[in-house]
Design a protein around this motif. Structure first.
Motif, PDB file in Angstrom:
ATOM      1  N   ASN A 220       0.849  -1.207   0.000  1.00 40.26           N
ATOM      2  CA  ASN A 220       0.000   0.000   0.000  1.00 40.26           C
ATOM      3  C   ASN A 220       0.877   1.247   0.000  1.00 40.26           C
ATOM      4  O   ASN A 220       0.728   2.148   0.822  1.00 40.26           O
ATOM      5  CB  ASN A 220      -0.917   0.009   1.232  1.00 40.26           C
ATOM      6  CG  ASN A 220      -1.813  -1.203   1.301  1.00 40.26           C
ATOM      7  OD1 ASN A 220      -2.893  -1.236   0.735  1.00 40.26           O
ATOM      8  ND2 ASN A 220      -1.349  -2.236   2.026  1.00 40.26           N
ATOM      9  N   SER A 255     -16.143  -6.216  13.528  1.00 41.46           N
ATOM     10  CA  SER A 255     -17.112  -5.580  12.627  1.00 41.46           C
ATOM     11  C   SER A 255     -17.290  -4.096  12.911  1.00 41.46           C
ATOM     12  O   SER A 255     -18.040  -3.421  12.201  1.00 41.46           O
ATOM     13  CB  SER A 255     -18.469  -6.294  12.737  1.00 41.46           C
ATOM     14  OG  SER A 255     -18.962  -6.217  14.069  1.00 41.46           O
ATOM     15  N   GLN A 260     -12.678  -1.377  11.137  1.00 38.89           N
ATOM     16  CA  GLN A 260     -12.561  -1.840   9.759  1.00 38.89           C
ATOM     17  C   GLN A 260     -11.916  -0.785   8.868  1.00 38.89           C
ATOM     18  O   GLN A 260     -11.085  -1.094   8.018  1.00 38.89           O
ATOM     19  CB  GLN A 260     -13.943  -2.208   9.203  1.00 38.89           C
ATOM     20  CG  GLN A 260     -14.453  -3.565   9.661  1.00 38.89           C
ATOM     21  CD  GLN A 260     -13.601  -4.707   9.134  1.00 38.89           C
ATOM     22  OE1 GLN A 260     -13.120  -4.668   8.013  1.00 38.89           O
ATOM     23  NE2 GLN A 260     -13.431  -5.729   9.967  1.00 38.89           N
ATOM     24  N   ASP A 261     -12.289   0.478   9.075  1.00 33.65           N
ATOM     25  CA  ASP A 261     -11.763   1.555   8.235  1.00 33.65           C
ATOM     26  C   ASP A 261     -10.278   1.791   8.482  1.00 33.65           C
ATOM     27  O   ASP A 261      -9.523   2.090   7.553  1.00 33.65           O
ATOM     28  CB  ASP A 261     -12.544   2.842   8.513  1.00 33.65           C
ATOM     29  CG  ASP A 261     -12.039   4.008   7.682  1.00 33.65           C
ATOM     30  OD1 ASP A 261     -12.012   3.888   6.447  1.00 33.65           O
ATOM     31  OD2 ASP A 261     -11.661   5.042   8.265  1.00 33.65           O
ATOM     32  N   GLY A 264      -8.974  -3.135  10.177  1.00 30.30           N
ATOM     33  CA  GLY A 264      -9.552  -4.415   9.779  1.00 30.30           C
ATOM     34  C   GLY A 264      -9.431  -4.750   8.304  1.00 30.30           C
ATOM     35  O   GLY A 264      -9.399  -5.929   7.930  1.00 30.30           O
ATOM     36  N   LYS A 265      -9.374  -3.754   7.451  1.00 27.66           N
ATOM     37  CA  LYS A 265      -9.312  -4.026   6.011  1.00 27.66           C
ATOM     38  C   LYS A 265      -7.931  -4.497   5.557  1.00 27.66           C
ATOM     39  O   LYS A 265      -7.761  -4.900   4.411  1.00 27.66           O
ATOM     40  CB  LYS A 265      -9.733  -2.788   5.231  1.00 27.66           C
ATOM     41  CG  LYS A 265      -8.844  -1.579   5.447  1.00 27.66           C
ATOM     42  CD  LYS A 265      -9.389  -0.383   4.699  1.00 27.66           C
ATOM     43  CE  LYS A 265      -8.535   0.862   4.923  1.00 27.66           C
ATOM     44  NZ  LYS A 265      -9.098   2.041   4.209  1.00 27.66           N
ATOM     45  N   PHE A 266      -6.942  -4.429   6.455  1.00 26.74           N
ATOM     46  CA  PHE A 266      -5.592  -4.884   6.119  1.00 26.74           C
ATOM     47  C   PHE A 266      -5.344  -6.243   6.776  1.00 26.74           C
ATOM     48  O   PHE A 266      -5.316  -6.356   8.009  1.00 26.74           O
ATOM     49  CB  PHE A 266      -4.544  -3.872   6.601  1.00 26.74           C
ATOM     50  CG  PHE A 266      -4.686  -2.504   5.993  1.00 26.74           C
ATOM     51  CD1 PHE A 266      -4.478  -2.316   4.642  1.00 26.74           C
ATOM     52  CD2 PHE A 266      -5.030  -1.410   6.777  1.00 26.74           C
ATOM     53  CE1 PHE A 266      -4.594  -1.053   4.074  1.00 26.74           C
ATOM     54  CE2 PHE A 266      -5.152  -0.154   6.219  1.00 26.74           C
ATOM     55  CZ  PHE A 266      -4.940   0.029   4.864  1.00 26.74           C
ATOM     56  N   ARG A 267      -5.120  -7.264   5.969  1.00 27.65           N
ATOM     57  CA  ARG A 267      -4.895  -8.610   6.492  1.00 27.65           C
ATOM     58  C   ARG A 267      -3.649  -8.669   7.370  1.00 27.65           C
ATOM     59  O   ARG A 267      -3.631  -9.320   8.408  1.00 27.65           O
ATOM     60  CB  ARG A 267      -4.761  -9.602   5.328  1.00 27.65           C
ATOM     61  CG  ARG A 267      -4.576 -11.060   5.761  1.00 27.65           C
ATOM     62  CD  ARG A 267      -4.420 -11.959   4.560  1.00 27.65           C
ATOM     63  NE  ARG A 267      -3.236 -11.595   3.793  1.00 27.65           N
ATOM     64  CZ  ARG A 267      -2.867 -12.172   2.665  1.00 27.65           C
ATOM     65  NH1 ARG A 267      -3.631 -13.123   2.134  1.00 27.65           N
ATOM     66  NH2 ARG A 267      -1.774 -11.793   2.028  1.00 27.65           N
TER      67      ARG A 267
END
Length: 320
Positions: A220, A255, A260-261, A264-267
């Motif tokens: 990223n 959740s 998430q923002d 959480g969206k990054f593994r």
């Protein structure tokens, strides 16, 4: 106070000759309303008096003054010439005053313009010096960052060698000089034997944590949210270190929109938390760090790696 009363006929004659009402009234007043000639003579005698143009005033009610009419044709040519000369002087004086005023105004304009130009040049010079100083500071910061990266790479290399059971420092181009007899003697107490036949040690937790952050940064590069993810992870780690008994700091709802923002969206960010000791519970809906599994050493190492990732502008860019 009221305006001083004078002979209206004489007043009209003086105004017709080009004098102002104030001059005419004051001249008639001081000459006793005797004649045009007396009034003109008074104006000539007092032409340099600034108060000549002021309207004459009196404290009591005006008294009508009646003077025997004089034929305008009886006014001498000398008086007319004097009146003309006065008008010419007045116009010349006004022209000179106007010219002087314009000259002073032009000088003031030039002075103000010069001051503005000097102020602009000074501001530009200050801005140039500030830019050069900033550029110098940026170059110095870049040099320090590169030096820090170089030292970090050397440290990582040394740690990997230790993890493999090799000496921490190795001479470039040197080869192993372990005697063959030492491998055949079967003396298990030999340090040389142990360093060769022991299995490769597992990667340290610090290296795993660092690799998670590196991977996240490499995948990223153009995403500004990566730094925000690092900062959020640092907050989670610090909260647990400072408040290990506080359960709310050790449980994260996956959740949660904010989570998430930011994370959480990054593994790799989730993997980083799991390496810190967090476990998926309640059907995978929460990340939870049990109190008995808190490892302060691991958490402090994780905090140090996150701090390095945040402050080092070249973090993750030079590694594969």
């Amino acid at each position: 106070m009221v305006i001083q009363q004078v002979d209206k006929r004489l007043l009209s004659e003086l105004e017709a000759m080009g004098f102002s009402e104030a001059q005419a009234r004051k001249a008639l007043h001081h000459s006793g309303n005797l004649s045009i000639e007396a009034a003109v003579n008074w104006i000539i005698d007092n032409e340099n008096d600034a108060a000549t143009d002021e309207m004459p005033m009196c404290l009591q009610d005006p008294v009508n003054i009646e003077i025997e009419e004089i034929d305008p044709r009886l006014i001498s040519e000398e008086v007319k010439l004097c009146a003309q000369e006065l008008r010419n002087r007045s116009r010349k004086k006004k022209a000179e005053e106007k010219k002087k005023f314009e000259s002073e105004r032009e000088k003031e304009r030039i002075r103000v313009g010069k001051e503005l130009l000097e102020a602009k040049e000074m501001a530009e010079e200050r801005e140039r010096k500030r830019f050069l100083a900033q550029r110098k500071a940026e170059k110095e910061e870049e040099r320090r960052a590169r030096e820090k990266i170089r030292q970090k790479l050397q440290q990582d290399k040394a740690e990997r060698r230790v993890g493999l059971g090799l000496p921490r420092e190795a001479v470039e181009g040197a080869t192993s000089t372990i005697p063959a007899t030492s491998l055949l003697q079967g003396t298990r107490n030999s340090s040389t034997y142990d360093s060769v036949v022991l299995p490769v040690k597992p990667a340290e937790k610090a290296e795993l944590l660092r690799e998670c952050l590196r991977t996240l940064k490499r995948h990223n590069k153009e995403d500004n949210t990566v730094t925000r993810a690092f900062r959020t992870l640092l907050i989670y780690v610090r909260n647990v270190v400072k408040n290990p008994e506080e359960g709310k700091f050790r449980k994260i709802r996956i959740s949660n929109p904010a989570f998430q923002d930011r994370v959480g969206k990054f593994r790799d960010a989730i993997k980083f938390l799991e390496l810190c000791g967090f476990e998926r519970v309640e059907g995978g809906n929460f990340l939870f760090l049990p109190r008995e599994k808190i490892d302060m050493g691991v958490l402090k190492v994780a905090g140090a790696e996150l701090q390095n990732a945040i402050t080092n502008p070249f973090f993750g860019l030079l590694s594969r």
